[in-house]
Write an enzyme that holds these catalytic residues in place. Structure first.
Site, short mmCIF file in Angstrom:
data_model
loop_
_atom_site.label_atom_id
_atom_site.label_comp_id
_atom_site.label_asym_id
_atom_site.label_seq_id
_atom_site.Cartn_x
_atom_site.Cartn_y
_atom_site.Cartn_z
N VAL A 173 -3.46 -5.40 -3.60
CA VAL A 173 -4.24 -4.63 -4.33
C VAL A 173 -5.44 -3.96 -3.46
O VAL A 173 -5.84 -4.48 -2.64
CB VAL A 173 -4.91 -5.69 -5.47
CG1 VAL A 173 -6.19 -4.81 -6.37
CG2 VAL A 173 -3.96 -6.28 -6.27
N GLY A 174 -5.44 -2.84 -3.83
CA GLY A 174 -6.80 -2.05 -3.07
C GLY A 174 -7.98 -1.92 -3.60
O GLY A 174 -8.43 -2.72 -4.22
N ASP A 175 -8.87 -1.04 -3.18
CA ASP A 175 -10.26 -0.83 -3.78
C ASP A 175 -10.09 -0.19 -4.96
O ASP A 175 -11.15 -0.26 -5.89
CB ASP A 175 -11.08 0.10 -2.79
CG ASP A 175 -10.31 1.56 -2.74
OD1 ASP A 175 -9.00 1.53 -2.35
OD2 ASP A 175 -11.01 2.31 -3.06
N THR B 215 -11.61 7.33 -2.28
CA THR B 215 -10.41 7.30 -1.91
C THR B 215 -10.38 6.99 -0.44
O THR B 215 -10.94 7.28 0.27
CB THR B 215 -9.58 8.66 -2.48
OG1 THR B 215 -8.23 8.71 -1.98
CG2 THR B 215 -10.45 9.70 -1.97
N GLY B 216 -9.04 6.56 -0.06
CA GLY B 216 -8.83 6.52 1.36
C GLY B 216 -8.24 5.01 1.77
O GLY B 216 -7.64 4.52 0.66
N GLY C 260 -8.35 1.37 1.45
CA GLY C 260 -8.74 0.54 0.64
C GLY C 260 -9.53 -0.65 1.27
O GLY C 260 -10.79 -0.99 0.86
N THR D 20 -5.95 8.57 -4.06
CA THR D 20 -6.19 7.97 -5.40
C THR D 20 -6.69 9.05 -5.95
O THR D 20 -7.60 9.85 -5.63
CB THR D 20 -7.27 6.86 -5.12
OG1 THR D 20 -6.58 5.62 -4.52
CG2 THR D 20 -7.56 6.26 -6.55
N1 ASP Z 1 -7.65 3.60 -1.81
C1 ASP Z 1 -6.32 3.64 -2.15
C2 ASP Z 1 -5.71 1.95 -1.81
O1 ASP Z 1 -6.21 1.78 -0.69
C3 ASP Z 1 -5.29 4.58 -1.31
C4 ASP Z 1 -6.13 5.95 -1.54
O2 ASP Z 1 -6.94 6.29 -1.98
O3 ASP Z 1 -5.54 6.81 -0.55
O4 ASP Z 1 -4.99 1.48 -2.47
#
Ligand code: ASP
Length: 288
Positions: free
Chosen positions: A178-180, A200-201, A203, A149
């Site tokens: 839907v993610g974080d 990021t990571g 979610g 992200t």
């Molecule tokens: N956080 C994002 C999600 O889960 C993906 C990411 O940041 O790698 O949609």
């Protein structure tokens, strides 16, 4: 520090430079970071945001984005929208008013269309090729294969802190997931009296600790940006390992109201930083 900008991943370098130039001219932090993120959304060689983003399990690109103003605590967000150029621009426009600040799916798309936001098919040839290659391996793909992200935090010359985010989410995500990233308090948070944070990571892991607000809360209780970023990530990482045997990747960026920054991560991670005293540059933490 008079102004500062902090962003996730090395893909944010040009956007960081742009945001810093705008902040130098006295631009509002929110408008500066929306410009920075739009540059990342428009670049098809960045495979996890906007144009050229990773497709979902049906080969379609859906976007999530969020925005928060640290003076008013107003936020705007969109989840699971298709065929628009910039999730963050739509999110930014939704911050006005006391209700209807977070729109998803068809309702968000209708709002964007009615308000004249630019449309774009975000599925590039390259993204489709990757989808065709991987679609039969869906079960084998790890949850972290191919996503990131873009998150921007900035402090402007008036002392306003803002946060903004944009992503195409997890590669091969289920329709409707839907993610974080668009969730205030989870994917991002900003309070000009304290600091701003964004994540990021994976979610679903970040949601379990409401990571962005957790860090800001710790700063309210006296921690520095660096202490809060590390403590928020490491505490959640430990809790998840204790309870579930493992923790998926997550990284958190934090910008304090004095312009100092903090990074917490349980994986190798790159980020960009610029201020009135530092040129925009990429920084890195490498973990085994
Ligand atoms: N956080 C994002 C999600 O889960 C993906 C990411 O940041 O790698 O949609």
């Amino acid at each position: 520090m008079k102004y500062a900008v902090l962003a996730t991943w090395k893909m944010a370098l040009e956007g960081t430079r742009k945001a810093a130039a705008l902040l130098k001219e006295g631009e509002h932090s929110g408008r500066a970071i929306v410009e920075g993120i739009t540059m990342v959304e428009d670049e098809p060689s960045f495979h996890s945001v906007g144009f050229g983003g990773r497709p979902n399990a049906e080969g379609r690109v859906f976007l999530d984005g969020g925005y928060m103003d640290g003076d008013t605590l107003h936020f705007g967000a969109v989840g699971s929208i298709e065929n628009f150029r910039s999730a963050v621009r739509i999110a930014y426009s939704l911050q006005e008013g006391d209700a209807n600040n977070f729109l998803v799916g068809e309702g968000a798309e209708r709002y964007a269309e009615e308000h004249g936001f630019e449309k774009r098919d975000n599925v590039t040839e390259e993204a489709m090729e990757l989808y065709m290659k991987e679609k039969d391996r869906l079960q084998e793909l790890s949850a972290y294969d191919g996503h990131d992200t873009v998150c921007f935090l900035a402090l402007d010359q008036n002392g306003t802190l803002c946060a903004a985010t944009s992503t195409s989410g997890l590669f091969m995500k289920q329709p409707g997931r839907v993610g974080d990233t668009p969730l205030p308090g989870v994917g991002y948070y900003a309070d000009s009296k304290v600091g701003a944070a964004a994540a990021t990571g994976m979610g679903e892991e970040i949601m379990k600790g409401a990571l962005s607000y957790a860090a800001i809360r710790m700063m309210k209780d006296g921690m520095s940006a660096q202490e809060a970023a590390e403590t928020a990530v490491f505490e959640l990482d430990r809790e998840l390992k204790e309870r579930n045997g493992h923790a998926n990747p997550m990284s958190l960026i934090v910008l304090a109201k004095d312009g100092s920054c903090g990074i917490g991560t349980n994986v190798s991670f790159t980020w960009c930083y610029a201020s009135d005293t530092e040129e925009a540059a990429v920084h890195e933490i490498t973990l085994p």
